[in-house]
Design a protein around this motif. Structure first.
Motif, short mmCIF file in Angstrom:
data_model
loop_
_atom_site.label_atom_id
_atom_site.label_comp_id
_atom_site.label_asym_id
_atom_site.label_seq_id
_atom_site.Cartn_x
_atom_site.Cartn_y
_atom_site.Cartn_z
N LEU A 92 7.04 -7.37 11.15
CA LEU A 92 6.34 -6.15 10.74
C LEU A 92 6.79 -5.79 9.33
O LEU A 92 7.99 -5.72 9.05
N ILE A 93 5.83 -5.58 8.46
CA ILE A 93 6.12 -5.23 7.07
C ILE A 93 5.52 -3.86 6.79
O ILE A 93 4.33 -3.63 7.05
N GLU A 94 6.35 -2.95 6.28
CA GLU A 94 5.88 -1.62 5.90
C GLU A 94 6.11 -1.44 4.41
O GLU A 94 7.19 -1.75 3.90
N GLY A 95 5.09 -0.95 3.71
CA GLY A 95 5.21 -0.83 2.27
C GLY A 95 4.50 0.38 1.71
O GLY A 95 3.62 0.96 2.35
N SER A 96 4.92 0.76 0.49
CA SER A 96 4.30 1.89 -0.18
C SER A 96 4.50 1.72 -1.68
O SER A 96 5.17 0.80 -2.15
N TRP A 97 3.94 2.65 -2.46
CA TRP A 97 4.06 2.60 -3.91
C TRP A 97 5.46 3.03 -4.35
O TRP A 97 6.11 3.82 -3.69
#
Length: 265
Positions: free
Chosen positions: A209-214
């Motif tokens: 699971l990969i979670e990302g944001s700016w």
């Protein structure tokens, strides 16, 4: 050894480098592009506490505190942290940190000193029967030798946050047997960042699971935004599911070496 570079560490060094430090060493040795850095080992923390004579003072305070009395617990935590932060690091210890930081600064080409993240790495951070992750502090955009040494002490002090003291007491961990290492790592001025779980933390399913944001990863780990989410089959690399969220804010660098939360452009 009081200070060790990432390339000299592996998963077998959990006892001296903590969870973060040992895993960063493992990733570095595997050839994964990890921003360079070093670990101020748990042996350094132990030597500091004992050589300065504050170990017994801290243990005496902990022996007397009632962890179920919130006010008393908070006051004890603040008193212990103040003792650690205000106690100078002896030259015999600070010399190792100085040499490692100067070498890192030269390696990354920063004449004024490398811009680094200073991250706590407890030796009991991720055990099968308990998790200490997230209970100690991380400091971003620290630059200059004096600041690095100051924030190493602050990481040591964060081992005695009220929540950490309470957790250890509740789970029958001896305070005297939990040590802390400190990761000092080159900062990356990221456009986007995130976290990857190699197993689904909610279900235990064997997918990534990969979670990302700016911006900086602080947005994701602090929970200030709902990040984008990607589920990936680890064997085939097939993307199984994608969820894109409305991310209105981000963390970015501010001149002077701090991170601030701003609106996404």
């Amino acid at each position: 050894m009081y200070v060790k570079k990432f390339e000299d560490l592996s998963k077998d060094d959990l006892g001296i480098a903590g969870g973060k430090g040992a895993n960063l060493g493992e990733l570095t040795q595997a050839g994964i592009p990890v921003p360079p850095g070093f670990v101020v080992t748990s042996k350094t923390y132990d030597k500091f506490m004992r050589d300065t004579g504050i170990f017994s003072k801290v243990m005496d305070i902990l022996d007397q505190v009632d962890i179920n009395n919130t006010k008393e617990l908070q006051e004890a935590a603040e008193k212990i942290k103040a003792i650690i932060i205000e106690t100078p690091i002896p030259d015999g210890i600070s010399t190792y940190i100085t040499e490692a930081y100067n070498q890192l600064s030269e390696r990354v080409g920063e004449e004024d000193g490398a811009d680094v993240a200073i991250r706590s790495s407890a030796t009991a951070e991720d055990l099968p029967e308990a998790s200490f992750a997230g209970q100690q502090d991380t400091f971003l955009h620290v630059q200059g030798l004096d600041n690095v040494i100051e924030y190493v002490r602050k990481c040591w002090a964060s081992l005695f946050e009220a929540r950490a003291i309470f957790y250890r007491e509740e789970n029958n961990f001896e305070h005297s047997q939990v040590y802390i290492a400190v990761v000092v790592q080159q900062m990356v001025d990221s456009d986007k960042a995130g976290v990857m779980f190699t197993v689904n933390p909610s279900t235990g399913e064997n997918i990534a699971l990969i979670e990302g944001s700016w911006g900086l990863g602080e947005s994701v780990v602090s929970g200030s935004v709902t990040p984008d989410n990607y589920a990936v089959d680890k064997e085939t690399n097939e993307v199984l599911n994608v969820t894109i969220s409305d991310k209105k804010t981000m963390f970015t660098n501010e001149e002077g070496g701090t991170s601030i939360q701003v609106d996404v452009p």
